[in-house]
Scaffold this motif. Structure first.
Motif, short mmCIF file in Angstrom:
data_model
loop_
_atom_site.label_atom_id
_atom_site.label_comp_id
_atom_site.label_asym_id
_atom_site.label_seq_id
_atom_site.Cartn_x
_atom_site.Cartn_y
_atom_site.Cartn_z
N CYS A 253 16.70 3.05 1.28
CA CYS A 253 17.79 2.13 1.60
C CYS A 253 17.34 1.09 2.62
O CYS A 253 16.46 1.34 3.45
CB CYS A 253 18.99 2.90 2.16
SG CYS A 253 19.80 4.00 0.99
N SER A 255 18.74 -1.18 5.83
CA SER A 255 19.79 -1.03 6.85
C SER A 255 20.33 -2.39 7.25
O SER A 255 19.56 -3.32 7.52
CB SER A 255 19.22 -0.32 8.08
OG SER A 255 18.82 0.99 7.75
N ASN A 283 27.29 5.60 2.26
CA ASN A 283 27.88 5.48 3.60
C ASN A 283 29.22 6.21 3.61
O ASN A 283 30.27 5.59 3.78
CB ASN A 283 28.07 4.01 3.97
CG ASN A 283 26.78 3.22 3.94
OD1 ASN A 283 26.02 3.19 4.91
ND2 ASN A 283 26.51 2.57 2.81
N ARG A 301 23.97 1.43 5.05
CA ARG A 301 22.80 1.63 4.20
C ARG A 301 23.05 1.02 2.81
O ARG A 301 24.06 1.31 2.17
CB ARG A 301 22.50 3.12 4.07
CG ARG A 301 22.24 3.80 5.40
CD ARG A 301 22.11 5.31 5.27
NE ARG A 301 20.86 5.69 4.62
CZ ARG A 301 20.76 6.48 3.57
NH1 ARG A 301 21.86 6.97 3.00
NH2 ARG A 301 19.59 6.79 3.06
#
Length: 325
Positions: A253, A255, A283, A301
């Motif tokens: 992922c 951020s 999330n 994410r």
């Protein structure tokens, strides 16, 4: 060549048939009836798993030879061994979750075995909620979560953030260890609360939580942790045959730091190239259709598109003991 093979096959069949016929004739009618009576009437056989005389938990050998210890462990090991679909699913999920949990436990000085506490608490599902309103991977009550540093608002519940919830659980576990100096009692207190365990140790004049008369859930609790550890360390021994491609692969992922309110998370998800459903899955701490930050900065994410498909089999194996070669 084909004729030779056919001749050999026929000869083997004739010899084998003769042997079987001789064996059958040698069995008396009473013996034959006895065999029928003893033969299972179901298509599969269920065997009780062997119970070891001791198991290791957090670096300490736990003696299982006393009747209640042996039987308590037997109950949980038998349950996990034959609750096939659930136990298999736990191993698959662990391939994705343990790489997150293990480094946090290590950094906080918590024994690695406590990852199995998370397994039995939530089945490694960060969205799960209990009837007592405990939430997340570590099944934290709201008061406990706030006490150990997590944020809970109408739009945020950090109990569902695996990283932050693990850090909060570590703070609880460290505090409990300072009180008891024994990791098994720490685990019991995670289920019952430190007040309950401390009070019962005094009332029952006992030195170990294994010797306490407690509600069934707490009595079973540490045995469940030790039993699932036993299976995770050797799945094949307990009949679980998994390949690397069966395990759930970690999904990378990106951020995104957010410090201002997001009024429409669906629009935010679309702008970042994912669905609202995927935004919530990655999330799960987002508990509303909007995010109100109240001045805090949150990290959202965003899963990478290339990692979200099983077009190529999973090749990441967190623990080689989980798969057959």
């Amino acid at each position: 060549m084909m004729k030779l093979l056919n001749s050999n096959s026929i000869a083997g069949f004739v010899v084998g048939s003769a042997v079987c016929l001789t064996a059958c004739l040698s069995i008396g009618s009473s013996d034959s009836e006895k065999v029928k009576e003893q033969r299972p009437v179901v298509s599969s056989v269920t065997m009780s798993p062997d119970i070891p005389s001791s198991v290791s938990f957090c670096g300490k050998d736990i003696d299982l030879t006393r009747y209640n210890m042996h039987e308590g462990f037997d109950r949980e090991l038998s349950s996990f061994t034959y609750f096939h679909s659930t136990t298999m699913l736990l191993i698959k999920r662990a391939n994705r979750c343990f790489p997150i949990i293990e480094p946090i436990l290590k950094a906080n000085g918590i024994p690695d075995d406590f990852k199995y506490l998370a397994v039995i608490e939530s089945h490694l599902d960060p969205r799960v909620s209990s009837p007592a309103r405990a939430v997340g991977t570590w099944q934290l009550l709201e008061g406990t979560a706030r006490q150990y540093g997590l944020t809970i608002t109408p739009t945020v519940d950090e109990r569902c953030d695996v990283t932050k919830a693990t850090e909060a659980a570590c703070r609880y576990l460290k505090a409990a260890y300072e009180k008891y100096g024994d990791w098994a009692m720490v685990a019991s207190s995670y289920n019952a609360g430190m007040g309950r365990i401390s009070g019962e140790l005094v009332k029952q004049d006992a030195d170990s939580s294994f010797d306490l008369w407690l509600v069934e859930e707490t009595t079973r609790y540490v045995y469940r942790i030790m039993a699932i550890k036993q299976i995770f360390e050797a799945p094949y021994k307990y009949g679980f045959v998994l390949r690397a491609q069966d395990l759930y692969k970690p999904i990378a992922c990106e951020s995104v730091a957010v410090s201002t309110d997001i009024q429409d998370l669906s629009g935010f998800a679309k702008k970042n190239g994912i669905t609202y459903a995927d935004l919530k899955r990655f999330n799960p701490w987002l508990r509303d259709r909007k995010l109100l930050t109240a001045g805090k900065t949150y990290t959202i994410r965003i899963p990478k598109e290339s990692d979200m498909y099983y077009k190529t089999p999973n090749t990441y194996v967190h623990n080689p003991a989980w798969v057959v070669k």
